[in-house]
Design an enzyme around this catalytic site. Structure first.
Site, PDB file in Angstrom:
ATOM      1  N   ASP A  77       0.849  -1.181   0.000  1.00  0.00           N
ATOM      2  CA  ASP A  77       0.000   0.000   0.000  1.00  0.00           C
ATOM      3  C   ASP A  77       0.897   1.248   0.000  1.00  0.00           C
ATOM      4  OD1 ASP A  77      -2.960   0.990   0.558  1.00  0.00           O
ATOM      5  OD2 ASP A  77      -1.747   1.994   2.079  1.00  0.00           O
ATOM      6  N   HIS A 127      -7.242  -6.424  -1.019  1.00  0.00           N
ATOM      7  CA  HIS A 127      -6.156  -5.471  -0.792  1.00  0.00           C
ATOM      8  C   HIS A 127      -5.184  -5.906   0.290  1.00  0.00           C
ATOM      9  CE1 HIS A 127      -4.205  -1.580  -0.979  1.00  0.00           C
ATOM     10  NE2 HIS A 127      -4.333  -1.434   0.323  1.00  0.00           N
TER      11      HIS A 127
END
Length: 302
Positions: free
Chosen positions: A97, A279
């Site tokens: 991320d 994610h």
């Protein structure tokens, strides 16, 4: 606690007996060094010295009040400072991320200090001709959380801090259907929503670690990373944009984060792997994530 030029970083490490094979793990938002708990033992067992900082603004690390203290020059400088502290010329940097964004940019700002790049979820973002926040606002609207964090400083921060436990519980989900678009900052919606669809990514005890950390630190210091996106765009103007180090990009097939279809042009020595997850790659499929990273690292040694 490691003292650098202008901050102290809370740093966890394991495998010091494997000196000479450093791997630095860089968390994203809103994460913590704890987010790498599944990767550390596997990397140590494979012979690596694993260094896991809570980057500035997170955990017990320093939280400067100046927003510009979170630009890429500072964030990359912290990683280089860690190498100096441990006595390494370079290392393999692994980021998820926001941590992946920092690793990508550190690779072009300090190319001799980054030996290899492993990025999870966040592909290399080319600079383009327009500052990033303006471009995102045109493409995704003023409610997009990147934009809202910049245009209305402090507003979302206050909501997330008032509902920290609920926000993190609602954010860390998997097997979710595509979200229906609705007005407003999606992160604020998560902080105020009843439990969303999907399954929890973490156990209650694991989630409690992150909740406690953010109840102590608040969110403003970590959101300040977003408030430097356009500053970073300017800082990178004269930097060679090509990532010349060997790089591994791990995607989640169900991740809503957009991919850069031109990444291979800017990262010529690139291997791409897709895992069947969303994610939160390291949490959702830890065994598969470890296998992908370790297999690629082993190939780089041949």
């Amino acid at each position: 606690m490691v003292a650098l030029d202008d901050v102290e970083l809370e740093v966890f490490e394991a495998g010091r007996e494997n000196a000479g094979r450093p791997v630095v793990l860089c968390h994203g938002w809103p994460e913590h060094a704890f987010s790498w708990r599944h990767q550390v033992p596997a990397l140590v067992d494979a012979g690596y010295h694993v260094i896991v900082p809570n980057q500035r603004g997170y955990g017990r690390s320093s939280r400067p009040s100046d927003v510009t203290a979170y630009d890429i020059e500072h964030l990359a400088g912290d990683l280089v400072g860690l190498l100096d502290h441990f006595g390494y010329e370079d290392a393999t940097f692994v980021g998820h991320d926001w941590g992946a964004m920092v690793v990508w940019w550190t690779a072009i700002l300090h190319p001799t200090r980054v030996g290899q790049v492993v990025a999870l979820s966040m592909a290399y973002m080319e600079r383009g001709e327009q500052p990033w926040v303006d471009a995102m606002e045109q493409m995704l609207g003023s409610d997009f959380y990147f934009v809202d964090f910049n245009r209305r400083p402090g507003v979302a921060d206050a909501v997330l801090e008032a509902h920290t436990a609920r926000f993190l519980r609602n954010l860390y989900r998997r097997n979710q259907p595509p979200p229906a678009p609705e007005p407003g900052n999606a992160m604020v919606h998560l902080a105020l929503a009843d439990e969303p669809p999907g399954d929890p990514v973490m156990s209650d005890d694991e989630l409690a670690v992150l909740t406690s950390a953010f109840e102590t630190s608040g969110f403003t210091s970590s959101i300040n990373w977003y408030r430097n996106v356009d500053r970073n765009w300017h800082l990178l103007a004269d930097v060679d944009p090509v990532v010349r180090q060997p790089a591994l990009m791990i995607y989640g097939a169900r991740d809503v984060v957009a991919r850069n279809e031109r990444i291979a042009e800017l990262v010529p020595d690139l291997t791409e792997v897709e895992l069947d997850c969303g994610h939160w790659v390291m949490d959702e499929l830890p065994t598969e994530t470890n296998r992908a990273i370790l297999s690629w690292l082993e190939q780089q040694r041949l």
